[in-house]
Design a protein around this motif. Structure first.
Motif, PDB file in Angstrom:
ATOM      1  N   UNK A  87       8.058  -1.634  -0.123  1.00  0.00           N
ATOM      2  CA  UNK A  87       7.404  -2.947  -0.042  1.00  0.00           C
ATOM      3  C   UNK A  87       5.891  -2.775   0.008  1.00  0.00           C
ATOM      4  N   UNK A  88       5.183  -3.817  -0.340  1.00  0.00           N
ATOM      5  CA  UNK A  88       3.723  -3.764  -0.289  1.00  0.00           C
ATOM      6  C   UNK A  88       3.236  -3.654   1.158  1.00  0.00           C
ATOM      7  N   UNK A  89       4.003  -4.194   2.098  1.00  0.00           N
ATOM      8  CA  UNK A  89       3.629  -4.075   3.514  1.00  0.00           C
ATOM      9  C   UNK A  89       3.693  -2.615   3.969  1.00  0.00           C
ATOM     10  N   UNK A  90       4.721  -1.890   3.529  1.00  0.00           N
ATOM     11  CA  UNK A  90       4.809  -0.466   3.874  1.00  0.00           C
ATOM     12  C   UNK A  90       3.695   0.325   3.194  1.00  0.00           C
ATOM     13  N   UNK A  91       3.345  -0.062   1.968  1.00  0.00           N
ATOM     14  CA  UNK A  91       2.229   0.595   1.279  1.00  0.00           C
ATOM     15  C   UNK A  91       0.917   0.361   2.031  1.00  0.00           C
ATOM     16  N   UNK A  92       0.701  -0.867   2.475  1.00  0.00           N
ATOM     17  CA  UNK A  92      -0.555  -1.164   3.160  1.00  0.00           C
ATOM     18  C   UNK A  92      -0.637  -0.416   4.491  1.00  0.00           C
ATOM     19  N   UNK A  93       0.450  -0.317   5.235  1.00  0.00           N
ATOM     20  CA  UNK A  93       0.445   0.453   6.480  1.00  0.00           C
ATOM     21  C   UNK A  93       0.202   1.932   6.208  1.00  0.00           C
ATOM     22  N   UNK A  94       0.842   2.452   5.177  1.00  0.00           N
ATOM     23  CA  UNK A  94       0.682   3.855   4.811  1.00  0.00           C
ATOM     24  C   UNK A  94      -0.775   4.143   4.471  1.00  0.00           C
ATOM     25  N   UNK A 138       2.167  10.033  -4.178  1.00  0.00           N
ATOM     26  CA  UNK A 138       3.607   9.939  -4.482  1.00  0.00           C
ATOM     27  C   UNK A 138       4.345   9.175  -3.387  1.00  0.00           C
ATOM     28  N   UNK A 139       4.037   9.506  -2.132  1.00  0.00           N
ATOM     29  CA  UNK A 139       4.681   8.811  -1.010  1.00  0.00           C
ATOM     30  C   UNK A 139       4.325   7.325  -1.014  1.00  0.00           C
ATOM     31  N   UNK A 140       3.050   7.038  -1.253  1.00  0.00           N
ATOM     32  CA  UNK A 140       2.582   5.653  -1.304  1.00  0.00           C
ATOM     33  C   UNK A 140       3.364   4.865  -2.359  1.00  0.00           C
ATOM     34  N   UNK A 141       3.459   5.425  -3.544  1.00  0.00           N
ATOM     35  CA  UNK A 141       4.147   4.741  -4.643  1.00  0.00           C
ATOM     36  C   UNK A 141       5.647   4.618  -4.393  1.00  0.00           C
TER      37      UNK A 141
END
Length: 129
Positions: free
Chosen positions: A47-54, A40-43
Motif C-alpha cells: 500500500x502507499x501508506x506502507x511505502x510512505x512509512x518505509x 526493491x523493498x519500497x516497491x
C-alpha cells in the motif's frame, strides 16, 4: 564495553513523504535517498501508506546517523537499513564505510531503532566505539 561516541534522532512527518511519492520526481528522489535493496523493498510494499512509512523511517534513520556521526557528507544510498535478528541494522558501503573506519576504527557499532505512528516516523541512532 564500548563508549558512546554520538547519538542522533530524527522525526519525519509521513505526509511529507507521501507528497514526494506522488510527485513526478519520486523515482529520482528514491535513487538519491535509498540503497538499491531498499528501493526493491519500497516497491514491494502493498500500500502507499506502507511505502510512505518505509520511506519516512529510512530518511529519519539516515538523518539520525548524520547527527550521531557528525558526517555531514553521508551518502544516503550507501547506507543500507536491513533487518538482522529481527531488528533494524545499518550496513555502510563505499564512501561511508571508508569514513567510519578511518574516523572510528574497525570496531565501531551502530545501534538503531525505528518507530512509526500514523503521522510520524522516527529514527534513533547510537554510535559506539
Amino acid at each position: 564495553m564500548k563508549a558512546i561516541k554520538g547519538i542522533g534522532v530524527d522525526i519525519v512527518n509521513n505526509q511529507r513523504m507521501l507528497n514526494i511519492i506522488k510527485a513526478q520526481y519520486a523515482e529520482r528522489f528514491l535513487v538519491k535517498v535509498l540503497h538499491p535493496s531498499e528501493i526493491e523493498q519500497f516497491k514491494g510494499k502493498s500500500t502507499i501508506q506502507l511505502q510512505q512509512q518505509f520511506l519516512a523511517s529510512r530518511w529519519a534513520v539516515k538523518e539520525a546517523l548524520v547527527k550521531a556521526s557528525s558526517f555531514k557528507e553521508l551518502v544516503f544510498p550507501e547506507v543500507e537499513i536491513c533487518r538482522k535478528h529481527d531488528k533494524p541494522n545499518i550496513v555502510l558501503h563505499n564512501t561511508n564505510l571508508e569514513y567510519f573506519k578511518k574516523n572510528f576504527g574497525n570496531d565501531y557499532e551502530i545501534q538503531v531503532s525505528i518507530s512509526h505512528e500514523d503521522s510520524y516516523s522516527i529514527g534513533f541512532v547510537i554510535l559506539q566505539i
